[in-house]
Design an enzyme around this catalytic site. Sequence first.
Site, PDB file in Angstrom:
ATOM      1  N   LYS A  42       0.838  -1.202   0.000  1.00 52.00           N
ATOM      2  CA  LYS A  42       0.000   0.000   0.000  1.00 52.00           C
ATOM      3  C   LYS A  42       0.872   1.250   0.000  1.00 52.00           C
ATOM      4  O   LYS A  42       0.694   2.151  -0.816  1.00 52.00           O
ATOM      5  CB  LYS A  42      -0.899   0.007   1.247  1.00 52.00           C
ATOM      6  N   ASN A  43       1.837   1.290   0.929  1.00 56.37           N
ATOM      7  CA  ASN A  43       2.611   2.525   1.073  1.00 56.37           C
ATOM      8  C   ASN A  43       3.529   2.793  -0.119  1.00 56.37           C
ATOM      9  O   ASN A  43       3.845   3.945  -0.404  1.00 56.37           O
ATOM     10  CB  ASN A  43       3.423   2.501   2.373  1.00 56.37           C
ATOM     11  N   CYS A 102      -4.273  13.005  12.979  1.00 56.16           N
ATOM     12  CA  CYS A 102      -4.903  11.706  12.780  1.00 56.16           C
ATOM     13  C   CYS A 102      -4.825  10.960  14.087  1.00 56.16           C
ATOM     14  O   CYS A 102      -4.264  11.459  15.057  1.00 56.16           O
ATOM     15  CB  CYS A 102      -4.231  10.935  11.657  1.00 56.16           C
ATOM     16  N   ASP A 122       4.662   0.162  12.037  1.00 56.09           N
ATOM     17  CA  ASP A 122       3.422  -0.393  11.478  1.00 56.09           C
ATOM     18  C   ASP A 122       3.203  -1.864  11.850  1.00 56.09           C
ATOM     19  O   ASP A 122       2.167  -2.437  11.493  1.00 56.09           O
ATOM     20  CB  ASP A 122       3.401  -0.234   9.950  1.00 56.09           C
ATOM     21  N   ARG A 164       1.340  14.362  13.535  1.00 53.18           N
ATOM     22  CA  ARG A 164       1.864  14.097  12.194  1.00 53.18           C
ATOM     23  C   ARG A 164       1.934  15.352  11.305  1.00 53.18           C
ATOM     24  O   ARG A 164       1.182  15.497  10.344  1.00 53.18           O
ATOM     25  CB  ARG A 164       1.043  12.998  11.505  1.00 53.18           C
ATOM     26  N   ARG A 197      -8.743  -0.005   4.544  1.00 52.93           N
ATOM     27  CA  ARG A 197      -7.796   0.944   3.956  1.00 52.93           C
ATOM     28  C   ARG A 197      -6.479   0.240   3.623  1.00 52.93           C
ATOM     29  O   ARG A 197      -5.755   0.696   2.730  1.00 52.93           O
ATOM     30  CB  ARG A 197      -7.503   2.075   4.938  1.00 52.93           C
TER      31      ARG A 197
HETATM   32  C1  UD1 Z   1       4.842   6.498   6.482  1.00 53.52           C
HETATM   33  C2  UD1 Z   1       3.854   5.385   6.276  1.00 53.52           C
HETATM   34  C3  UD1 Z   1       3.276   4.931   7.612  1.00 53.52           C
HETATM   35  C4  UD1 Z   1       4.388   4.582   8.568  1.00 53.52           C
HETATM   36  C5  UD1 Z   1       5.390   5.712   8.673  1.00 53.52           C
HETATM   37  C6  UD1 Z   1       6.616   5.374   9.529  1.00 53.52           C
HETATM   38  C7  UD1 Z   1       2.921   5.900   4.101  1.00 53.52           C
HETATM   39  C8  UD1 Z   1       1.711   6.300   3.318  1.00 53.52           C
HETATM   40  N1  UD1 Z   1       2.774   5.861   5.436  1.00 53.52           N
HETATM   41  O1  UD1 Z   1       4.113   7.601   7.036  1.00 53.52           O
HETATM   42  O2  UD1 Z   1       2.450   3.798   7.387  1.00 53.52           O
HETATM   43  O3  UD1 Z   1       3.833   4.355   9.872  1.00 53.52           O
HETATM   44  O4  UD1 Z   1       5.865   6.071   7.357  1.00 53.52           O
HETATM   45  O5  UD1 Z   1       7.245   4.230   9.040  1.00 53.52           O
HETATM   46  O6  UD1 Z   1       3.946   5.556   3.545  1.00 53.52           O
HETATM   47  N2  UD1 Z   1       7.294  14.056  10.883  1.00 53.52           N
HETATM   48  C9  UD1 Z   1       7.468  15.396  11.161  1.00 53.52           C
HETATM   49  N3  UD1 Z   1       7.340  16.292  10.142  1.00 53.52           N
HETATM   50  C10 UD1 Z   1       7.058  15.912   8.858  1.00 53.52           C
HETATM   51  C11 UD1 Z   1       6.895  14.537   8.580  1.00 53.52           C
HETATM   52  C12 UD1 Z   1       7.014  13.627   9.613  1.00 53.52           C
HETATM   53  O7  UD1 Z   1       7.728  15.768  12.310  1.00 53.52           O
HETATM   54  O8  UD1 Z   1       6.970  16.772   7.977  1.00 53.52           O
HETATM   55  C13 UD1 Z   1       7.428  13.049  11.976  1.00 53.52           C
HETATM   56  C14 UD1 Z   1       6.153  12.240  12.213  1.00 53.52           C
HETATM   57  O9  UD1 Z   1       5.253  12.916  13.059  1.00 53.52           O
HETATM   58  C15 UD1 Z   1       6.713  10.978  12.815  1.00 53.52           C
HETATM   59  C16 UD1 Z   1       8.063  10.805  12.099  1.00 53.52           C
HETATM   60  O10 UD1 Z   1       8.366  12.088  11.554  1.00 53.52           O
HETATM   61  O11 UD1 Z   1       6.943  11.145  14.194  1.00 53.52           O
HETATM   62  C17 UD1 Z   1       8.065   9.788  10.980  1.00 53.52           C
HETATM   63  O12 UD1 Z   1       6.981  10.035  10.112  1.00 53.52           O
HETATM   64  P1  UD1 Z   1       7.054   9.718   8.542  1.00 53.52           P
HETATM   65  O13 UD1 Z   1       8.194   8.785   8.294  1.00 53.52           O
HETATM   66  O14 UD1 Z   1       7.016  10.996   7.789  1.00 53.52           O
HETATM   67  O15 UD1 Z   1       5.701   8.956   8.301  1.00 53.52           O
HETATM   68  P2  UD1 Z   1       4.748   9.046   7.046  1.00 53.52           P
HETATM   69  O16 UD1 Z   1       5.546   9.258   5.808  1.00 53.52           O
HETATM   70  O17 UD1 Z   1       3.632   9.993   7.340  1.00 53.52           O
END
Ligand code: UD1
Length: 422
Positions: free
Chosen positions: A22-23, A118, A308, A123, A400
């Site tokens: 999915k991701n 969320c 995850d 996030r 989802r």
């Molecule tokens: C992706 C995955 C999700 C998985 C996560 C971590 C997808 C669609 N989703 O989510 O299933 O749980 O990676 O492996 O691929 N953060 C910030 N600022 C930002 C972005 C992130 O502070 O701009 C923080 C987040 O709050 C979190 C950490 O960074 O604490 C990691 O998040 P991130 O790796 O970005 O997760 P996603 O890409 O949203």
Amino acid sequence: MDKIIVTGNGPLNGAIPIAGAKNACLTLMPATLLSEDPLTLTNAPRLADIKTMTTLLQSLGAEVSSLQEGKVLAMSSHGIDSQKADYDIVRKMRASILVLGPLLARFGHAEVSLPGGCSIGARPVDLHLMALEAMGAELELKDGYVHAKVSGGLKGGVVDFPIVSVGATENALMAATLAKGTTVLKNAAREPEIVDLAQCLRKMGAQIEGEGTSQITIQGVDRLGGATHPVVTDRIELGTYMLAPAICGGEVECLGGRMDLVASFVEKLDQAGVDVTETANGLKVKRRGDRVQAVDVTTEPFPGFPTDLQAQMMAMLCTAQGTSVLEEKIFENRFMHAPELIRMGAKIDVHGGTATVTGVDRMKGAPVMATDLRASVSLILAGLAAEGETVVNRVYHLDRGYERVEDKLMACGAKIERVREE
Ligand code: UD1
């Protein structure tokens, strides 16, 4: 809203086919926006989130056809007529923010709604924005939208991420493929989904080096072409089904499973007393004794233990011999499954980002509520080994991210049914 009813029914035996990730698919789909030529994805998973991304791309003017019962997505972005990702779609799925980098890179401007919070924490998207600013984008946050523009096109730059972010790395990587000059992404995410994205972009003509390491270098090109690309195996779906025989006993072969995708997870399973062996078609999983042993787990960016799989691992540790400590380092507030597991007889203490799980002999079925995608499947796993009936409410979260859960588990002997409700 549909419910899933699971009744503990002893060991599971059989084979489960694992879908495309999915991701990975959710970041490969927006890559179509980078080119006028068609991008075709094979091995796509059939999930609600993929439909949401389809709707989002179509709202921008992209053509997206779902072929072979959804396993093939044929996309074309030659007729994009909008650069605005609307709140009504973005609010349904955070991954919508991944259209920002490609739209900005190809068209020089984009408007994308902020995804908002969320159930697993705040996030934010600050790192996505920081990366695009480092490539010369001018950004303004107004009325809940990111308004992004760049005159004369994006320019290569150095992006040094303060923390590892999968999504921000993906957005930056896609944007940098069309930026002028060289972009270096430092402290980049190393997830297999990033490697898959880089491989697809390379087929489209991008010049990328270093994916899978913490430094990715991209040499911008003038235009990208079309490609056909198979989506990598879903390592989270894989890990989830690997836990089914670990919890219930029996032997399950996960078809399409690859050891390199789940190495840190397999290490923990081994410590808990679960054997994982490579076969010609995937990975075979079997518990060594009657019960698993307690293990401590800390979630980390890849190649560490994935956040995850934390909820599903907790479901297994609820009936382990001994006490396990689970530390959640990626997301705040990601233990919402714990109170539900406690309703089923688990002994869990949560303090901040740490959960202490003391194994009990057997869980008991109960009505429970799914709070997010991975939490919902952890409740199903727990229900498979519990005494009596577990009713999992609010399973739209599950749809989802997991295709045909009931069929896949039923084929291995599980007693599980979906009750459809209006
Ligand atoms: C992706 C995955 C999700 C998985 C996560 C971590 C997808 C669609 N989703 O989510 O299933 O749980 O990676 O492996 O691929 N953060 C910030 N600022 C930002 C972005 C992130 O502070 O701009 C923080 C987040 O709050 C979190 C950490 O960074 O604490 C990691 O998040 P991130 O790796 O970005 O997760 P996603 O890409 O949203």
